[in-house]
Design a protein around this motif. Structure first.
Motif, short mmCIF file in Angstrom:
data_model
loop_
_atom_site.label_atom_id
_atom_site.label_comp_id
_atom_site.label_asym_id
_atom_site.label_seq_id
_atom_site.Cartn_x
_atom_site.Cartn_y
_atom_site.Cartn_z
N GLU A 219 33.13 28.06 44.12
CA GLU A 219 31.78 28.16 44.82
C GLU A 219 31.98 27.29 46.05
OE1 GLU A 219 28.58 26.68 42.51
OE2 GLU A 219 28.56 28.50 41.21
N GLY A 220 32.92 26.28 46.07
CA GLY A 220 32.96 25.39 47.34
C GLY A 220 34.10 26.00 48.24
N THR A 221 34.58 27.10 48.01
CA THR A 221 35.50 27.58 49.14
C THR A 221 35.21 29.02 49.29
OG1 THR A 221 37.12 28.21 47.12
CG2 THR A 221 37.47 26.23 47.96
N ARG A 222 34.05 29.36 49.49
CA ARG A 222 33.46 30.63 49.63
C ARG A 222 34.13 31.14 51.22
NH1 ARG A 222 28.81 31.20 51.21
NH2 ARG A 222 28.29 29.19 51.50
N SER A 223 34.48 30.13 52.12
CA SER A 223 35.06 30.69 53.31
C SER A 223 36.35 31.36 53.21
CB SER A 223 35.13 29.41 54.23
OG SER A 223 35.98 28.52 53.91
N SER A 261 21.90 35.97 53.27
CA SER A 261 22.69 36.04 54.36
C SER A 261 22.31 34.77 55.31
CB SER A 261 22.60 37.25 55.14
OG SER A 261 23.03 38.44 54.64
N TYR A 262 21.05 34.51 55.04
CA TYR A 262 20.52 33.16 56.18
C TYR A 262 21.38 32.25 55.19
CZ TYR A 262 17.60 29.51 57.75
OH TYR A 262 17.14 28.19 58.05
N TRP A 263 21.40 31.90 54.11
CA TRP A 263 22.11 30.72 53.49
C TRP A 263 23.57 30.74 53.84
CZ3 TRP A 263 25.60 31.42 49.19
CH2 TRP A 263 25.93 30.17 48.56
N SER A 264 24.22 32.10 53.67
CA SER A 264 25.70 31.98 53.97
C SER A 264 25.79 31.71 55.47
CB SER A 264 26.14 33.58 53.88
OG SER A 264 26.14 34.02 52.42
N LEU A 265 24.95 32.16 56.44
CA LEU A 265 25.16 31.65 58.02
C LEU A 265 25.03 30.19 58.16
CD1 LEU A 265 23.49 34.74 59.62
CD2 LEU A 265 25.67 34.65 59.26
N ASN A 266 24.17 29.74 57.47
CA ASN A 266 23.83 28.21 57.44
C ASN A 266 24.68 27.36 56.87
OD1 ASN A 266 22.07 26.34 58.48
ND2 ASN A 266 21.29 26.18 56.12
N THR A 267 25.67 28.02 55.93
CA THR A 267 26.63 27.10 55.16
C THR A 267 28.07 27.48 55.47
OG1 THR A 267 26.37 28.62 53.31
CG2 THR A 267 25.16 26.69 53.37
N LEU A 277 28.22 37.84 59.97
CA LEU A 277 27.23 38.59 60.70
C LEU A 277 27.50 39.82 61.52
CD1 LEU A 277 24.14 38.66 61.57
CD2 LEU A 277 24.74 37.19 63.48
N GLU A 278 28.65 39.91 62.06
CA GLU A 278 29.39 40.93 62.63
C GLU A 278 29.37 42.36 61.74
OE1 GLU A 278 33.22 42.43 65.21
OE2 GLU A 278 33.05 40.40 64.80
N GLU A 279 29.94 41.86 60.46
CA GLU A 279 30.04 43.05 59.63
C GLU A 279 28.83 43.55 58.89
OE1 GLU A 279 32.63 44.00 55.67
OE2 GLU A 279 33.30 42.55 57.04
N LEU A 280 27.82 42.66 59.07
CA LEU A 280 26.65 43.08 58.14
C LEU A 280 25.52 43.27 59.19
CD1 LEU A 280 25.47 42.69 55.13
CD2 LEU A 280 24.59 40.78 55.79
N ALA A 281 25.68 43.25 60.42
CA ALA A 281 24.50 43.37 61.35
C ALA A 281 24.22 44.92 61.38
CB ALA A 281 25.07 42.92 62.65
N THR A 301 11.97 37.61 60.04
CA THR A 301 12.38 37.08 61.32
C THR A 301 13.96 37.25 61.59
OG1 THR A 301 10.74 35.49 61.63
CG2 THR A 301 12.65 35.14 62.82
N LEU A 302 14.50 37.09 60.37
CA LEU A 302 15.95 37.38 60.40
C LEU A 302 16.38 38.67 60.73
CD1 LEU A 302 18.72 35.98 60.19
CD2 LEU A 302 18.56 36.38 57.63
N ARG A 303 15.54 39.47 59.84
CA ARG A 303 15.94 40.83 60.36
C ARG A 303 15.75 41.34 61.88
NH1 ARG A 303 15.61 44.86 62.84
NH2 ARG A 303 15.21 46.99 61.99
#
Length: 386
Positions: A219-223, A261-267, A277-281, A301-303
């Motif tokens: 969980e701590g190495t999602r990047s 995605s908001y959580w992912s972009l923030n962390t 974001l580029e892949e999911l946009a 708002t995020l959408r």
């Protein structure tokens, strides 16, 4: 045949596997088998488990090369013989009556899945907390059909398996497997099983303890595997398209994708977040425009922002910055007005205090006391005359 097969994928969990297994082997329900699938650990995890197999014949150790937890869980399911399946992470633990109470709910209500509450445990500080964002808006101790929660499935349940008990026959007939992904390998299995279940029951009691802030956990190495979450999303969307309740499910799914995605972009680190974001946009931009399709303004708002190209996003950010500046000025003006009004209030209080002081001086003066003494007899005479 055991009543429950407990399947535990384990990778470099030597610090926690003993506590995990102790909580399972001490269950009030003894009719269980415990299948530990060592996922190519390089520490003492496998040897610890192997030693315990000599003490308790209910434990079975399976070894595989490192292929991640999803593959390990599938390997455990292949050999499981229990009527029910329970998946536990090697660094977590459960309450001693968990399996008994879960099976009781499943047996009495005929549930394909039983879900209960869980508690988080910070591995660094020891802090605990109720995971209260799971089991939102669900009735307890009754059988729930998927049609009840289809439009909020992804908001009412979490995409992890360790707070759920599964009827093995249901899982086998569904053909569901965990995805062979490094991370987010459980979301597809969990959410799709909730779509396909004949009935789900929920128990309003904490049975599970989930270790967070574990530096050894993936969980701590999602990047390193940020794309896994997106692969899971695409697979879930494909499964939703096959369901009769696809429209309602997709609304819930969209909100989950935005929230996750908001959580992912923030962390995630900034460069990885940009790739995510580029892949999911494109998928975000294809979601409905109307705010009524979203759980809250946050997701909407995020959408909306995700659909803007870089130039439009720059303009929007500039506008928001200007709005923030104007709001800051308004706040400053309001604060100044509050200071002014407080000053006036203090002045009025001082004036009132001065008047009270003057009145007390009059009452205590010699002339007032003398006048009061002279008038008191006259007042008495007046009352007698009346």
């Amino acid at each position: 045949m055991p009543l429950v097969s407990v399947i535990i994928p384990a990778y470099n969990a030597e610090d926690y596997i003993s506590q995990c297994l102790s909580s399972v082997l001490s269950q009030t329900l003894s009719d269980i088998e415990v299948i530990v699938v060592d996922d190519g650990s390089t520490d003492r995890t496998a040897s610890i488990v192997e030693e315990l197999t000599h003490r308790d014949g209910r434990i079975r150790l399976i070894r595989q090369e490192n292929q991640c937890a999803g593959v390990a869980r599938n390997k455990g399911m292949e050999v499981a013989e229990g009527k029910y399946l329970y998946f536990l992470d090697a660094d977590d633990w459960i309450e001693l009556d968990s399996l008994e109470k879960l099976c009781s709910s499943a047996e009495s209500l005929g549930s394909d899945i039983v879900v209960a509450r869980s508690e988080g445990f910070d591995n660094q500080t020891g802090e605990t907390w109720l995971i209260d964002y799971a089991l939102n808006g669900v009735p307890f101790d009754t059988l729930i059909r998927p049609s009840f929660y289809a439009d909020r499935l992804f908001q009412r349940f979490m995409g992890w398996p360790w707070d759920k008990l599964y009827r093995a026959e249901f899982i086998q007939s569904s053909g569901l497997l965990f995805q062979p992904l490094r991370t987010t390998n459980d979301a597809y299995f969990v959410f799709c099983s909730l779509m396909l279940a004949g009935g789900v029951s929920c128990v309003d009691k904490v049975f599970f303890h989930h270790r967070a802030n574990n530096r050894k956990s993936l969980e701590g190495t999602r990047s390193k595997s940020w794309h896994c979450a997106i692969e899971a999303m695409w697979a879930i969307a494909k499964k939703i398209a096959e369901q009769p309740e696809s429209t309602r499910l997709m609304e819930s799914y969209n909100n989950w994708v935005l929230n996750y995605s908001y959580w992912s972009l923030n962390t995630l680190p900034a460069d990885i977040a940009d790739l995510y974001l580029e892949e999911l946009a494109p998928a975000l931009s294809a979601m409905p425009n109307g705010i009524e399709s979203y759980v809250s303004r946050h997701e909407w708002t995020l959408r909306t922002l995700a659909s803007l190209n870089q130039s439009k996003l720059l303009v929007k950010a500039t506008d928001l910055s200007g709005d923030k500046e104007n709001l800051s000025h308004e706040i400053a003006n309001l604060q100044a007005e509050i200071v002014r009004l407080n000053g006036e209030l203090n002045s009025l209080r001082e004036e009132l205090a001065n008047r009270d002081s003057k009145i007390k001086e009059v009452y205590s003066s010699h002339s007032y006391k003398l006048g009061h003494a002279l008038l008191t007899p006259l007042s008495a005479v007046k009352h007698r005359g009346e």
